[in-house]
Design a protein around this motif. Structure first.
Motif, short mmCIF file in Angstrom:
data_model
loop_
_atom_site.label_atom_id
_atom_site.label_comp_id
_atom_site.label_asym_id
_atom_site.label_seq_id
_atom_site.Cartn_x
_atom_site.Cartn_y
_atom_site.Cartn_z
N LEU A 186 -49.61 12.09 -44.19
CA LEU A 186 -50.24 12.09 -42.77
C LEU A 186 -51.63 11.01 -42.74
O LEU A 186 -52.17 10.82 -41.89
CB LEU A 186 -51.04 13.37 -42.57
CG LEU A 186 -50.13 14.62 -42.29
CD1 LEU A 186 -50.91 15.87 -42.01
CD2 LEU A 186 -49.16 14.24 -41.25
N ALA A 187 -51.26 10.15 -43.67
CA ALA A 187 -52.15 9.13 -44.00
C ALA A 187 -52.32 8.11 -42.48
O ALA A 187 -51.03 7.64 -42.07
CB ALA A 187 -52.05 8.01 -45.13
N ASP B 174 -56.48 10.15 -34.31
CA ASP B 174 -57.67 9.40 -33.84
C ASP B 174 -59.07 10.17 -33.98
O ASP B 174 -59.95 9.58 -34.14
CB ASP B 174 -57.41 9.57 -32.17
CG ASP B 174 -56.05 8.67 -31.96
OD1 ASP B 174 -55.92 7.59 -32.07
OD2 ASP B 174 -55.12 9.49 -31.39
N LEU B 175 -58.82 11.55 -34.24
CA LEU B 175 -60.01 12.30 -34.22
C LEU B 175 -59.79 13.54 -35.07
O LEU B 175 -58.68 14.28 -34.89
CB LEU B 175 -60.34 12.92 -32.86
CG LEU B 175 -61.68 13.85 -32.73
CD1 LEU B 175 -62.82 13.12 -33.43
CD2 LEU B 175 -61.78 14.47 -31.38
N ILE B 176 -60.56 13.59 -36.03
CA ILE B 176 -60.46 14.89 -37.05
C ILE B 176 -61.72 15.65 -36.87
O ILE B 176 -63.03 15.10 -36.84
CB ILE B 176 -60.44 14.66 -38.41
CG1 ILE B 176 -59.12 13.83 -38.57
CG2 ILE B 176 -60.49 15.80 -39.22
CD1 ILE B 176 -58.92 13.24 -39.93
N VAL B 177 -61.92 17.12 -36.52
CA VAL B 177 -63.02 17.94 -36.42
C VAL B 177 -63.05 18.58 -37.70
O VAL B 177 -62.22 19.64 -37.74
CB VAL B 177 -63.21 18.58 -35.05
CG1 VAL B 177 -64.52 19.28 -34.93
CG2 VAL B 177 -63.00 17.72 -33.87
N ASN B 178 -63.97 18.79 -38.35
CA ASN B 178 -64.02 19.25 -39.73
C ASN B 178 -65.14 20.63 -39.51
O ASN B 178 -66.13 20.40 -39.10
CB ASN B 178 -64.63 18.67 -40.90
CG ASN B 178 -64.99 19.47 -42.20
OD1 ASN B 178 -64.29 20.51 -42.08
ND2 ASN B 178 -65.80 18.85 -42.84
N THR B 179 -64.41 21.82 -39.32
CA THR B 179 -65.17 22.98 -39.02
C THR B 179 -65.70 23.64 -40.40
O THR B 179 -66.37 24.77 -40.31
CB THR B 179 -64.53 24.09 -38.13
OG1 THR B 179 -63.55 24.68 -39.13
CG2 THR B 179 -63.92 23.48 -37.05
N VAL B 180 -65.42 23.16 -41.67
CA VAL B 180 -65.50 23.86 -42.87
C VAL B 180 -66.94 23.66 -43.60
O VAL B 180 -67.33 22.37 -43.40
CB VAL B 180 -64.40 23.41 -43.89
CG1 VAL B 180 -64.81 24.02 -45.08
CG2 VAL B 180 -63.06 23.96 -43.28
N SER B 181 -67.62 24.67 -44.01
CA SER B 181 -68.94 24.54 -44.55
C SER B 181 -68.75 24.20 -45.91
O SER B 181 -69.98 24.23 -46.47
CB SER B 181 -69.85 25.75 -44.04
OG SER B 181 -69.97 25.75 -42.61
N ALA C 192 -60.77 11.73 -48.75
CA ALA C 192 -59.16 12.00 -48.54
C ALA C 192 -59.12 12.34 -47.09
O ALA C 192 -58.44 11.61 -46.55
CB ALA C 192 -58.99 13.31 -49.43
N TYR C 193 -60.05 12.74 -46.35
CA TYR C 193 -59.94 13.16 -44.72
C TYR C 193 -60.09 11.74 -44.10
O TYR C 193 -59.38 11.57 -43.11
CB TYR C 193 -60.84 14.28 -44.55
CG TYR C 193 -60.50 15.72 -44.94
CD1 TYR C 193 -59.49 16.52 -44.21
CD2 TYR C 193 -60.81 16.00 -46.12
CE1 TYR C 193 -59.07 17.63 -44.76
CE2 TYR C 193 -60.30 17.29 -46.69
CZ TYR C 193 -59.62 17.95 -45.75
OH TYR C 193 -59.21 19.26 -46.53
#
Length: 348
Positions: free
Chosen positions: A234-235, A239-246, A253-254
């Motif tokens: 998936l490299a 366009d947009l990544i939303v990271n919800t992880v705390s 990497a992301y």
């Protein structure tokens, strides 16, 4: 006159929550009295009750995902009427005069007053939604559309707007590739909202355990971040990544999953600093951003959007005497996907 109401409070930091009573202020000129029907449990309630984000004000009545019905209004109230279905989110006041407030971005006001664990303009602590009633200035009360049941609407006042705001700000929609990292209380709302906006949605979760749920919520793809092939295959895709992880993730990497000039937005709040290699941003002109909740106008927009698209939170409704059990299960990631307290179960 002020009113004494039933509530659940943490008496001291890290202590189990217990039944108590609190005093709500007299309904003022521009106040509304809300009979709370449902109150969502947010992980931030746990962080604050356990002083994991700094010193707290105790006893603490958490809860900033409030849905209920107006039962009394002050003489100057024009926005709401008795019987209206309403909600209250993460803040109940702000200075109203700074550029942020005037621009409808009250969430950034440096003098904002949190729904709980804060001090109001009257110098008294604020108490949240784990109670039967709350008094709030009409300008900080949202209208819940009739199409939204109150129980599934309650978590929208935090989880919903937390995901809607960055998806809207960074233009998720037709022709965009959006990834949601994590599919818990926040992430599952991100999947639903991004799908409704028209984006092609991929869930990036540690395992495939929630794959069926993700696809049911509207995800087009579901990939396991525990599989190293995910980051290779998936490299350059999103366009947009939303990271919800705390938790602390390997953000480099992301960032590698973003297309040129893509954006990685963080809405989760890890306890420790996260290292980022500058070349992960420089190469490709990528952006690393943060987002929180929205202002009052945007939150109302979100509620109307969710009503129009039939979007509510996936909930497990509990009686008030199971709050401490629910806290443990949230920490253990044992909920799909949001606990909601039925306040009719309070002792009256």
């Amino acid at each position: 006159m002020s009113t004494t109401v039933s509530a659940y409070a943490a008496p001291t930091p890290k202590a189990p929550l217990e039944p108590t009573t609190i005093t709500r202020r007299t309904v003022g000129e521009h106040d509304v009295l809300i009979e709370i029907k449902y109150a969502g449990i947010c992980h931030s309630d746990i962080h604050q009750a356990r002083e994991e984000w700094g010193d707290g004000i105790f006893p603490m009545v958490p809860g900033h995902e409030i849905a209920g019905v107006v039962t009394e209004t002050g003489p100057g109230v024009t926005r709401h009427a008795v019987g209206d279905r309403v909600g209250v989110g993460c803040f109940v006041d702000s200075c109203r005069s700074c550029a942020h407030c005037k621009g409808g971005r009250e969430q950034y006001c440096t003098q904002g007053v949190g729904t709980y664990n804060a001090v109001g303009r009257d110098g008294e602590p604020t108490y949240g939604g784990y109670s039967t009633h709350v008094v709030v200035d009409e300008n900080y009360v949202l209208r819940i559309p009739d199409a939204l049941p109150l129980d599934v609407a309650a978590p929208l006042l935090c989880a919903g707007i937390t995901l809607y705001s960055p998806l809207r700000r960074w233009n998720a929609g037709p022709g965009t590739q959006v990834a949601i990292v994590g599919m818990g209380g926040l992430g599952h709302m991100g999947v639903k909202i991004a799908h409704a906006m028209g984006a092609e949605v991929t869930v990036l979760s540690h395992s495939l355990r929630k794959r069926d749920d993700g696809l049911r919520f509207g995800a087009d793809h579901f990939r396991a971040t525990g599989d190293p092939a995910t980051f290779t295959e998936l490299a350059g895709s999103f366009d947009l990544i939303v990271n919800t992880v705390s938790a602390n993730l390997e953000l480099n990497a992301y960032l590698g999953l973003l297309t040129a000039e893509g954006t990685l937005v963080n809405v989760g709040a890890p306890e420790n600093p996260v290292p980022v290699a500058m070349f992960s941003l420089i190469q490709g002109g990528k952006s690393l951003a943060g987002s929180m909740i929205g202002g009052i106008a945007e939150t109302q927009e979100m509620l109307d959007f969710c009503a129009a698209h039939g979007i509510g939170a996936e909930i497990e409704t509990i009686p008030v005497d199971r709050i401490n059990e629910a806290y443990k299960r949230v920490v253990d990631s044992d909920v799909r996907y949001r606990f909601v307290i039925d306040t009719s179960t309070f002792a009256r």
